[in-house]
Design a protein around this motif. Structure first.
Motif, mmCIF file in Angstrom:
data_model
loop_
_atom_site.group_PDB
_atom_site.id
_atom_site.type_symbol
_atom_site.label_atom_id
_atom_site.label_comp_id
_atom_site.label_asym_id
_atom_site.label_seq_id
_atom_site.Cartn_x
_atom_site.Cartn_y
_atom_site.Cartn_z
ATOM 1 N N LEU A 1017 0.818 -1.213 0.000
ATOM 2 C CA LEU A 1017 0.000 0.000 0.000
ATOM 3 C C LEU A 1017 0.851 1.261 0.000
ATOM 4 O O LEU A 1017 0.474 2.262 -0.619
ATOM 5 C CB LEU A 1017 -0.906 0.011 1.236
ATOM 6 C CG LEU A 1017 -2.127 -0.905 1.230
ATOM 7 C CD1 LEU A 1017 -2.838 -0.829 2.563
ATOM 8 C CD2 LEU A 1017 -3.069 -0.527 0.106
ATOM 9 N N GLY A 1018 1.969 1.220 0.701
ATOM 10 C CA GLY A 1018 2.779 2.433 0.826
ATOM 11 C C GLY A 1018 2.188 3.429 1.806
ATOM 12 O O GLY A 1018 2.568 4.599 1.794
ATOM 13 N N TRP A 1019 1.280 2.975 2.675
ATOM 14 C CA TRP A 1019 0.630 3.875 3.627
ATOM 15 C C TRP A 1019 1.464 4.024 4.883
ATOM 16 O O TRP A 1019 2.039 3.062 5.387
ATOM 17 C CB TRP A 1019 -0.745 3.336 4.000
ATOM 18 C CG TRP A 1019 -1.793 3.604 2.967
ATOM 19 C CD1 TRP A 1019 -1.582 4.070 1.707
ATOM 20 C CD2 TRP A 1019 -3.204 3.426 3.093
ATOM 21 N NE1 TRP A 1019 -2.771 4.181 1.039
ATOM 22 C CE2 TRP A 1019 -3.789 3.802 1.864
ATOM 23 C CE3 TRP A 1019 -4.025 2.988 4.109
ATOM 24 C CZ2 TRP A 1019 -5.155 3.749 1.636
ATOM 25 C CZ3 TRP A 1019 -5.386 2.934 3.894
ATOM 26 C CH2 TRP A 1019 -5.942 3.313 2.677
ATOM 27 N N GLN A 1046 3.229 13.199 2.258
ATOM 28 C CA GLN A 1046 3.934 11.997 1.820
ATOM 29 C C GLN A 1046 2.986 11.114 1.014
ATOM 30 O O GLN A 1046 1.829 10.911 1.379
ATOM 31 C CB GLN A 1046 4.474 11.245 3.031
ATOM 32 C CG GLN A 1046 5.380 10.086 2.696
ATOM 33 C CD GLN A 1046 6.059 9.514 3.931
ATOM 34 O OE1 GLN A 1046 6.057 10.126 4.982
ATOM 35 N NE2 GLN A 1046 6.636 8.336 3.788
ATOM 36 N N ARG A 1047 3.478 10.538 -0.067
ATOM 37 C CA ARG A 1047 2.625 9.800 -1.004
ATOM 38 C C ARG A 1047 2.738 8.299 -0.770
ATOM 39 O O ARG A 1047 3.741 7.806 -0.253
ATOM 40 C CB ARG A 1047 3.034 10.128 -2.442
ATOM 41 C CG ARG A 1047 2.927 11.604 -2.810
ATOM 42 C CD ARG A 1047 3.603 11.880 -4.131
ATOM 43 N NE ARG A 1047 5.009 11.546 -4.076
ATOM 44 C CZ ARG A 1047 5.762 11.304 -5.149
ATOM 45 N NH1 ARG A 1047 5.226 11.383 -6.347
ATOM 46 N NH2 ARG A 1047 7.037 11.007 -5.018
ATOM 47 N N ASP A 1048 1.686 7.603 -1.177
ATOM 48 C CA ASP A 1048 1.669 6.161 -1.073
ATOM 49 C C ASP A 1048 2.092 5.544 -2.401
ATOM 50 O O ASP A 1048 2.628 6.223 -3.276
ATOM 51 C CB ASP A 1048 0.287 5.661 -0.638
ATOM 52 C CG ASP A 1048 -0.798 6.018 -1.653
ATOM 53 O OD1 ASP A 1048 -0.479 6.684 -2.671
ATOM 54 O OD2 ASP A 1048 -1.953 5.633 -1.448
ATOM 55 N N ARG A 1052 -0.817 9.032 -3.882
ATOM 56 C CA ARG A 1052 -1.801 9.814 -3.148
ATOM 57 C C ARG A 1052 -1.216 10.258 -1.813
ATOM 58 O O ARG A 1052 -0.596 9.471 -1.107
ATOM 59 C CB ARG A 1052 -3.070 8.991 -2.896
ATOM 60 C CG ARG A 1052 -3.776 8.504 -4.136
ATOM 61 C CD ARG A 1052 -4.852 7.493 -3.786
ATOM 62 N NE ARG A 1052 -4.285 6.314 -3.123
ATOM 63 C CZ ARG A 1052 -5.009 5.278 -2.710
ATOM 64 N NH1 ARG A 1052 -6.315 5.283 -2.871
ATOM 65 N NH2 ARG A 1052 -4.423 4.241 -2.136
ATOM 66 N N ASN A 1053 -1.443 11.515 -1.466
ATOM 67 C CA ASN A 1053 -1.045 11.958 -0.141
ATOM 68 C C ASN A 1053 -2.176 11.693 0.850
ATOM 69 O O ASN A 1053 -3.209 11.117 0.509
ATOM 70 C CB ASN A 1053 -0.641 13.439 -0.160
ATOM 71 C CG ASN A 1053 -1.737 14.334 -0.707
ATOM 72 O OD1 ASN A 1053 -2.923 14.032 -0.585
ATOM 73 N ND2 ASN A 1053 -1.356 15.431 -1.320
ATOM 74 N N VAL A 1054 -1.985 12.118 2.077
ATOM 75 C CA VAL A 1054 -2.950 11.810 3.128
ATOM 76 C C VAL A 1054 -4.287 12.491 2.866
ATOM 77 O O VAL A 1054 -5.349 11.910 3.089
ATOM 78 C CB VAL A 1054 -2.367 12.232 4.494
ATOM 79 C CG1 VAL A 1054 -3.374 12.018 5.602
ATOM 80 C CG2 VAL A 1054 -1.092 11.460 4.787
#
Length: 1654
Positions: A1017-1019, A1046-1048, A1052-1054
């Motif tokens: 996910l990169g979350w 910060q992007r995933d 996408r950022n938060v």
């Protein structure tokens, strides 16, 4: 209805319950759990799945390549871009091999291909697609030179050469084959680094004696495409990336050289004067000696041209002296091979020769240079070519800034990444942005080690080698933090490799000269470590962890591969065997269900694997591990016994004991002497032996019994004093709990040293540590020392004897430390100053042996992290002291680890222990063991059952449906120094019922979780909070410097994630937190702050963000505009604007300049420019005119502010910011400075030119229409033929003007259709047209006021043109005059729209439009009133019900009611009647008085609304013009930098050191009141927040005072009880002395002394 029988009642089947009415359905928690489990997207479903911890089988470790003995890996390369990852390894002996490192049950990595190059290998690299690889080695003399390749910068000796071989890899169905592509590429210089670039070419960096060079080689032809020659320097690393300049793709190389990083732009070169400015070398032919024409700096071992003859051939071809021209090579005219300048003697001989062709390199080559503070060791570009990582040499410890980023800050405040560091400190790792035209220093990671190698794992993750730390770390580039670290205690890593598609990392180590073991390369999962989950079967396991955290023991000898059986599952015959001695009563039930044997696991930073299984036929009761010593207490059919092992499975001793054993202790820190101890309960009433101790050394095994003075005592816990041979045991008895301390310093002799009374009657666990702030103990005899044996605080005598048989012998003399209540035999070694910690329930008590004071730590306080009621009773399970004794760790049954930071409250009379800080770390299950390294938590072991997991995950229904047994247990090992977010996610407090304080405690003890990303996910944690709507946790994370930008993995950022999941409240909270103030250091210039110490939190985060994050934020702002977010306007002005950064000096002649503070600008005057990077470079042409000087403008210079807007790409059409502003129609947005700057820039570059063209065209169009009307009337009546019409001036003018008008109509129709299609296409692009209603709404959005006027004008003018062709006389003289009159109104009214462009009339046009739209209600009421009176007078005057009659009455009512005229009544009507007069008076009152005043009020209110925001009205009008210009695009746009930043220079006026805003013009009464109210409310809220903080501080102080008073009362009561007990004992002792007859000799001596005294 189908039903099932249950007894005598008929119960509906479960599936039929849904058919019942809602009020009859049972209240089921299942439905609520299903509602909690509902998710909004697949990403959220994946997050929920990760939060439910499963027990997957442990993965096998990756196979490791084994190198030949004595060889060192000099090249490692992971295969990129392939589904079959392979590892390429080359050693110094010239051996290169291709390994498959997939797990293979403990075997080494399988070799797919190997080759011996018979010379020292230098470098190896893969082609970006993974289809082939290249290996470079030294030439014939390279074996010796290669082994000393790291000696100095000028190590390219004469005669050395290099050889480059290229092989291809073919992936087959079952196997992979390797074949050599071309013949080896030979070069006559020493190669240092190698990499592939696009076009199947190689970039090679090397040295040739007096110079260094970088060569671009075509692999297919083995020819050199281009070459860059540099002065002699040490080239260590080379990498490649692609950049785009003015639409052209250029190949660029990055070279690490000494303290510099060189960027060779456009390696392909091109023409002599190409678009990039690259210049080809200059070839000069000398027929005579070249030394007469020029000279070189050969004395300095340099090839720079220092002198040149002006009329010589080199000068004529452009070569100049002293400006950087280099001699790069030569060849004699009779020879075709070029020679490199390897030695000064060769160059001098060449300059004396004849017929020589020399080649000179121009100094203006496309090379940018970065000068760094330390030596550059490695450099590499990211896979997408947007970032450049540079690793440097580091000396020293790096200061506090580096320690703040190190993993595992437990009891310290969570660090801010933006903390200011000393200017002398430089970062060992820096990340530069390559996606902008300007080379931008994006991130600096402060580490405490040199970085000799690094590798990109993704576009935002970097693996680095930390030499001094002997570890490999993962760096998150977007956050600039070290998030993971894997340590190698005995080896020093030197190389690292990995790839984006590769699941593992490979590490090469520096060879150990003293070791003869074969070298290896470590291979491990790049997301491995952080924790281990081991299935432990049905029985609750016994777990122990070594003090180093490397070995774990779990009951069950077969754990890991298959599920072990328990004694309860054995056959009946075995269960019915007689057991002569039963285990302890407290462990009987648990023993019957306990698994057999022990599994020994080796835990590393990367992997966990089972290494041994011992005692397969016995059940373990207690286990202890210290160093490499394992001591366990087992129970079998014959009773209990103790076994000691040297890890992993070497048995040292096995000892039985007459009584049952229940606890053990181990001391294995001294490898020459192991001490093992075991104790339990003395079953026999006359026995005082409670256990035994064994000493194991090279001489053998010696044992002795552990004795206690209490009869029938039971030892429940044992613990060694760290580093000493003192053993403490917690003893429970009917008389109370005491701590017995045995001195085991002498082998074979266990002496009872002292007894300390403990708090409570039943102690569960015990810990012993040093008293860090104590003085040495002073043992003394009491003033009234009794002759009776040592007694407890309650007066019960306690026997201290070596053997039970010696009970009747004379007792030992003891000395008492009276204030401590501590007994110690006299004549023995004194007990060290120590602190004992014991626990019986939810209270932990620390006993100060030095003073006798006790400190109580309550772990059962109901708070945010407390366990739920109804669960397992809360009690402490394990206690640990640090080596210094300043930290006490306690684990409980609720899965919490309590950390108590101990201090001293020093007074003039005493020094008492106090708790300085208390932290609670929430984990899962029950805490079984804790490991502390230094002053930090290292590991924690918890045991969790399936039932506990289901209680923890209330929304987890899949676990129950899976049919898993509730008795299944699993052991969770947490690596708290190197935690993994993927492993810790189920325990992170992210649920709705979780409190933010528990969440903060987890982040405080594991700060690296703040920036870690979930695999796949990169979350980050902030993404998870935004997805699940956890606003409080999200606010906390942002305040801890977690970046919402910060992007995933999907970019996408938060904020994007929150918008996607409809969590608009989280978006509002995040924007509000980003606007909060933060502390800034005073006395620093804004230029020196560089975006780090600004006063707004969000601005500081944006200043440290990457350009890609800025671009993502711009797209997020576009989405927020459509959502009409309330806090967005203030966010744009306060957060998205900051001070520009420093530019980097990369070319010759550049100088770093300060940010200008004055310019020739008036107050509020603004200049706007755009640039590709958020840095201010004064010499750049894009900044020309941004800061006008006095010479340029001839006006006085005033203070100015230069700002940059971090919304990158806001001016680009594909971002769509202007259409989003047009669609939002939000007044607050129009008040922002950002919108004003954006509209001014767009108006200057796009709108103004197009407006002028449109205005000129429309004026011509109006002239044509006026000429059409006049020429048409003049040409009437029309002639019979067209030829006759052209003979007259009016006729010919009409025909010509009619053609022009027709062309104009086509042009205007094209413009309108373009705008209409643009609206529909934009809606389709953003996914807004999923149905016919959405398409219709997109279509209706086109019909604005000015578009309606345009369409009406086009239709009317087209009708007039067509009518004039059909019937000219009818349109100009007949009935067509009405059409022309109406058309003229529409044509001239469109001219009002052009007034929107002027500052003085723009808001007035907005006022006019607003008034017309606000009058819609008035017109509806007015028409209703008119129709009422029309019908009344129509009936009263007897007019016919026809159109003429209605028209006549409508005009009659309008004239009388609106204008008040007294016209006569129409024919047949009588206005003199009473009814007529009454209706006339009523009509005048209603329509003239009421309705007209109502109209005036509406117009006044509309005027006030527009005037109170005149600037907003002007921005709205300017926005409409810019939007129309962007849509119609009549003229070509000016060329502009894509993805650029906007810079502003604005004149300000300073007062008191702060900029003062210009006094605003009148904006309306309501607006002034609103401003005053907002100002006062802001001051009030600030005052309330300050008072709330003060009240909180007062409450904390009161709470601290109350706790101190309670502790003081407890200590005072304890002291009084001890004194009373002492008084009772003294009284009893005196009475015994009086009753006991004394010997005769003593009586005579006493009588003599009395007589002498008399």
């Amino acid at each position: 209805m189908p039903c099932c029988w249950t007894g005598s009642a008929v119960v509906p089947e479960p599936g039929e319950t849904a058919r019942l009415p809602l009020w009859q359905r049972p209240d089921s928690g299942f439905l609520r759990s299903k509602a909690q489990q509902a998710v909004n997207s697949p990403d959220e479903a994946a997050l929920v799945e990760r939060q439910q911890r499963r027990s997957p089988p442990l993965p096998l470790p990756y196979a490791e390549p084994i190198l030949p003995e004595g060889e060192e890996a000099v090249a490692l390369a992971a295969r990129p871009g392939s589904s079959f990852p392979l590892l390429l390894v080359g050693d110094m002996g010239g051996n290169v091999a291709l390994y498959d490192v997939e797990p293979n049950d403990g075997k080494g990595a399988s070799i797919l291909w190997s080759e011996s190059l018979h010379s020292s290998l230098v470098a190896a690299c893969w082609e970006p697609g993974g289809g082939c690889f290249a290996v470079a080695s030294q030439g014939s003399d390279g074996q010796r030179a290669g082994r000393h390749a790291r000696r100095g910068p000028r190590d390219g000796a004469q005669g050395e050469s290099c050889r480059i071989s290229v092989w291809s890899v073919h992936d087959g169905a079952n196997k992979r084959t390797v074949g050599q592509l071309t013949s080896p590429i030979l070069r006559d210089w020493t190669l240092r680094a190698l990499c592939f670039c696009s076009g199947f070419r190689l970039v090679a960096a090397g040295a040739a004696g007096l110079c260094s060079l970088v060569s671009l080689i075509d692999v297919d032809t083995s020819q050199e495409v281009s070459r860059l020659v540099l002065p002699s320097m040490q080239l260590r690393c080379v990498s490649h990336f692609q950049s785009t300049s003015e639409g052209a793709v250029m190949e660029c190389a990055v070279i690490a050289a000494d303290r510099r990083v060189l960027l060779w732009d456009d390696m392909d070169g091109g023409d002599v004067e190409s678009h990039s400015g690259f210049r080809l070398p200059v070839n000069v032919v000398y027929e005579e000696s070249p030394g007469q024409d020029f000279s070189l700096a050969l004395d300095d071992e340099s090839l720079l041209v220092t002198w040149l003859q002006e009329d010589g051939p080199a000068y004529q071809l452009g070569v100049r002296a002293g400006c950087g021209w280099l001699l790069t090579g030569w060849r004699f005219l009779d020879d075709k091979s070029w020679q490199l300048p390897c030695a000064a003697a060769e160059v001098r001989a060449m300059m004396r020769g004849k017929r020589v062709l020399l080649r000179f390199q121009h100094p203006d080559v496309e090379v940018r240079c970065l000068d760094l503070e330390s030596r550059v060791l490695c450099t590499s570009a990211s896979p997408d070519g947007t970032l450049l990582a540079v690793g440097c040499e580091r000396s020293g410890d790096g200061g506090a800034g580096a320690r703040a980023l190190a993993p595992g800050n437990t009891m310290t405040q969570l660090p801010h990444e933006g903390s200011r560091r000393a200017r002398t400190e430089h970062s060992a790792l820096s990340v530069w942005s390559l996606e902008t035209h300007e080379l931008l220093r994006a991130k600096e990671v402060y580490l405490t080690a040199s970085i000799p190698a690094l590798a990109w794992l993704s576009s935002s993750t970097l693996a680095v080698v930390l030499t001094q730390m002997k570890s490999v770390g993962l760096v998150n580039v977007e956050s600039g933090a070290l998030v993971r670290r894997w340590s190698f205690s005995s080896e020093t890593p030197q190389l690292v490799t990995g790839a984006s598609d590769c699941p593992w990392l490979a590490v090469g180590f520096r060879s150990q000269r003293s070791s003869h073991a074969p070298s290896r390369c470590a291979v491990f999962a790049k997301d491995g470590g952080g924790g281990t989950c081991i299935s432990a079967g049905r029985a609750r396991p016994v777990v122990a962890l070594s003090d180093t955290g490397q070995f774990l023991t779990v009951t069950g000898a077969d754990l890991g591969m298959t599920m072990q059986k328990t004694l309860a599952d054995t056959d009946a015959t075995q269960a019915s065997e007689s057991i002569p001695r039963s285990p302890p009563r407290s462990t009987t039930d648990a023993f019957r269900k306990r698994s057999r044997g022990l599994s020994i696991w080796q835990l590393g930073d990367m992997t966990a694997q089972r290494v041994a299984g011992i005692a397969r036929d016995s059940s373990a009761i207690s286990v202890a591990v210290n160093g490499d010593l394992l001591v366990a207490c087992f129970y079998d059919a014959d009773g209990s016994f103790m076994q000691a092992f040297k890890l992993p499975d070497q048995e040292l001793c096995t000892e039985e004991h007459a009584d049952s054993l229940s606890c053990v202790a181990a001391k294995g820190d001294d490898p020459t002497m192991y001490i093992a101890a075991a104790a339990g309960r003395a079953v026999r009433s006359h026995s005082t032996s409670v256990g035994l101790a064994c000493w194991t050394s090279s001489e053998g095994v010696v044992k002795d019994g552990l004795r206690c003075a209490l009869l029938g005592a039971e030892v429940v816990a044992l613990a060694f004093l760290p580093g000493r041979s003192w053993l403490a045991g917690a003893v429970n008895s009917h008389a109370g709990a005491v701590c017995c301390v045995w001195n085991l310093s002498d082998s074979g002799c266990a002496r009872l040293s002292c007894e300390v009374p403990l708090e409570g009657s039943s102690v569960r666990c015990l810990a012993i540590g040093y008293d860090s702030n104590s003085r040495p103990l002073e043992w003394r005899d009491g003033p009234n020392s009794p002759r009776s044996p040592s007694a407890s605080a309650r007066g019960r005598p306690r026997t201290v004897s070596k053997d039970p048989r010696e009970a009747k012998e004379p007792r030992l003399k003891v000395k008492r430390l009276w204030h401590a209540g501590l007994l110690m035999p006299s004549g023995l070694e004194p007990f060290p100053s120590a602190v004992l910690a014991s626990s019986s329930d939810a209270c932990v008590v620390a006993h100060e042996v030095r003073t006798g004071f006790r400190t109580f730590f309550d772990i059962s306080q109901e708070g945010e992290a407390a366990p739920k009621k109804g669960s397992t009773p809360l009690a402490a399970t394990v206690l640990r002291f640090t080596a210094s004794g300043r930290l006490l760790a306690a684990g409980d049954t609720a899965g919490r680890v309590h950390l108590f930071l101990l201090g001293r409250l020093v007074s003039s009379e005493s020094s008492q222990m106090r708790v300085q800080a208390h932290r609670v770390l929430c984990l899962s299950g029950e805490v079984m063991d804790i490991v502390i390294k230094g002053e930090q938590l290292s590991r924690a072991v918890c045991c969790q059952s399936q039932r506990e997991q289901e209680e923890q995950d209330a929304n987890d229904t899949s676990a129950a449906s899976a049919g898993a047994s509730h008795d299944e247990h699993r052991v969770l090992v947490y690596d708290l120094l190197n935690p993994s977010l993927d492993f810790m996610l189920p325990d992170v407090k992210l649920k709705a019922e979780d409190a933010s304080s528990a969440f903060y405690a987890q982040l405080e003890m594991m700060p690296t979780l703040l920036h870690q990303q979930l695999p796949g996910l990169g979350w980050t944690l902030l993404h998870c909070c935004a997805c699940r709507g956890q606003a409080s946790q999200a606010r906390l994370l942002v305040r801890l410097s977690a970046s919402p930008f910060q992007r995933d993995a999907k970019g996408r950022n938060v904020l994007d994630v929150a918008l996607q999941h409809n969590e608009f409240g989280v978006v509002e909270d995040l924007l509000a937190v980003l606007m909060e103030q933060r502390s800034a250091e005073c006395g620093s210039h804004p230029w020196d702050r560089h975006g780090e110490d600004v006063e707004v939190l969000g601005r500081a985060l944006l200043a440290r963000s990457l350009p890609a994050e800025h671009l993502s934020l711009t797209r997020t702002v576009v989405r927020l505009l459509k959502m009409r977010t309330a806090t967005l306007p203030e966010f744009l002005d306060r957060v998205c604007c900051g001070v520009p950064g420093h530019f980097e000096v990369t070319r010759a002649g550049e100088r770093l300049k300060a940010l200008p503070a004055r310019a020739a600008l008036q107050e509020k005057e603004m200049k706007i420019r755009s640039y590709s990077a958020p840095v201010y470079r004064p010499d750049a042409p894009e900044f020309r005119g941004l800061v006008p000087s006095f010479e340029d403008a001839s006006t006085p210079e005033r203070p100015v502010e230069i700002n940059v807007w971090y919304l990158r790409g806001a001016l680009d059409d594909e971002v769509g910011l202007i259409p989003a502003l047009q669609e939002s129609d939000q007044e607050e947005m129009m008040r922002t400075n950002f919108v004003h700057v954006l509209l001014e820039e767009q108006w200057t570059t796009v709108g103004r030119r197009q407006f002028r063209v449109e205005l000129a065209l429309y004026l011509v169009y109006m002239a044509c229409f006026a000429g059409f009307c006049m020429a048409g009337r003049g040409s009437c009546p029309p002639p019979e033929t067209l030829a006759e019409d052209f003979q007259s001036f009016s006729g010919s003018a009409l025909q010509l003007i009619r053609v022009l008008l027709a062309l104009y109509q086509l042009f205007f129709l094209y413009v309108e259709m373009t705008q209409l299609f643009f609206e529909v296409r934009r809606a389709e692009t953003h996914g807004l047209t999923h149905g016919w209603w959405e398409r219709l709404r997109a279509l209706l959005s086109y019909f604005t006021t000015w578009n309606n006027l345009d369409m009406m004008r086009i239709a009317l003018v087209t009708t007039a043109i067509v009518w004039s062709i059909v019937d000219r006389e009818g349109v100009f003289i007949g009935e067509g005059k009405n059409l022309l009159a109406i058309t003229t109104v529409f044509v001239c009214s469109r001219l009002i729209s052009f007034l929107r462009a002027f500052p003085t009339t723009g808001h007035l046009v907005r006022t006019l439009v607003t008034i017309f739209w606000d009058m819609a209600v008035f017109f509806r009421l007015m028409i209703l009133m008119m129709l009422t009176f029309v019908f009344a007078f129509l009936l009263l005057y007897g007019q016919p019900f026809t159109l003429d009659g209605f028209g006549t009455m409508m005009w009659y009512v309008y004239v009388h009611g609106v204008f008040g005229d007294t016209d006569d009544a129409p024919e047949g009507g009588d206005d003199t009647s009473l009814t007529a007069k009454f209706l006339l008076v009523s009509m005048v009152i209603v329509m003239l008085v009421v309705m007209m005043n109502f109209l005036i009020a509406i117009m006044s209110d509309s005027y006030d609304k527009v005037q109170e925001s005149a600037e907003v009205a002007r921005n709205f009008m300017r926005l409409e013009l810019v939007y129309e210009a962007a849509v119609s695009n009549i003229i070509p746009k000016r060329r502009r930098l894509p993805k650029a930043y906007v810079f502003t220079c604005e004149g300000v006026r300073y007062a008191g050191g702060q900029p003062v805003q210009e006094a605003s013009r009148w904006e309306g009464r309501v607006r002034q009141v609103e401003k005053a109210v907002k100002r006062e409310s802001r001051h009030t809220s600030l005052a309330l927040s300050e008072q709330a903080g003060q009240l909180t501080a007062i409450e904390d102080r009161i709470y601290a005072l109350e706790s101190h008073m309670n502790q003081g009362h407890g200590r005072l009561q304890e002291t009084l009880e001890r004194l009373m007990e002492q008084v009772r004992q003294n009284s009893a002792g005196g009475l015994a002395d009086r009753q006991t007859p004394r010997p005769q000799g003593e009586s005579q001596q006493e009588s003599a002394r009395s007589g002498g005294a008399g």
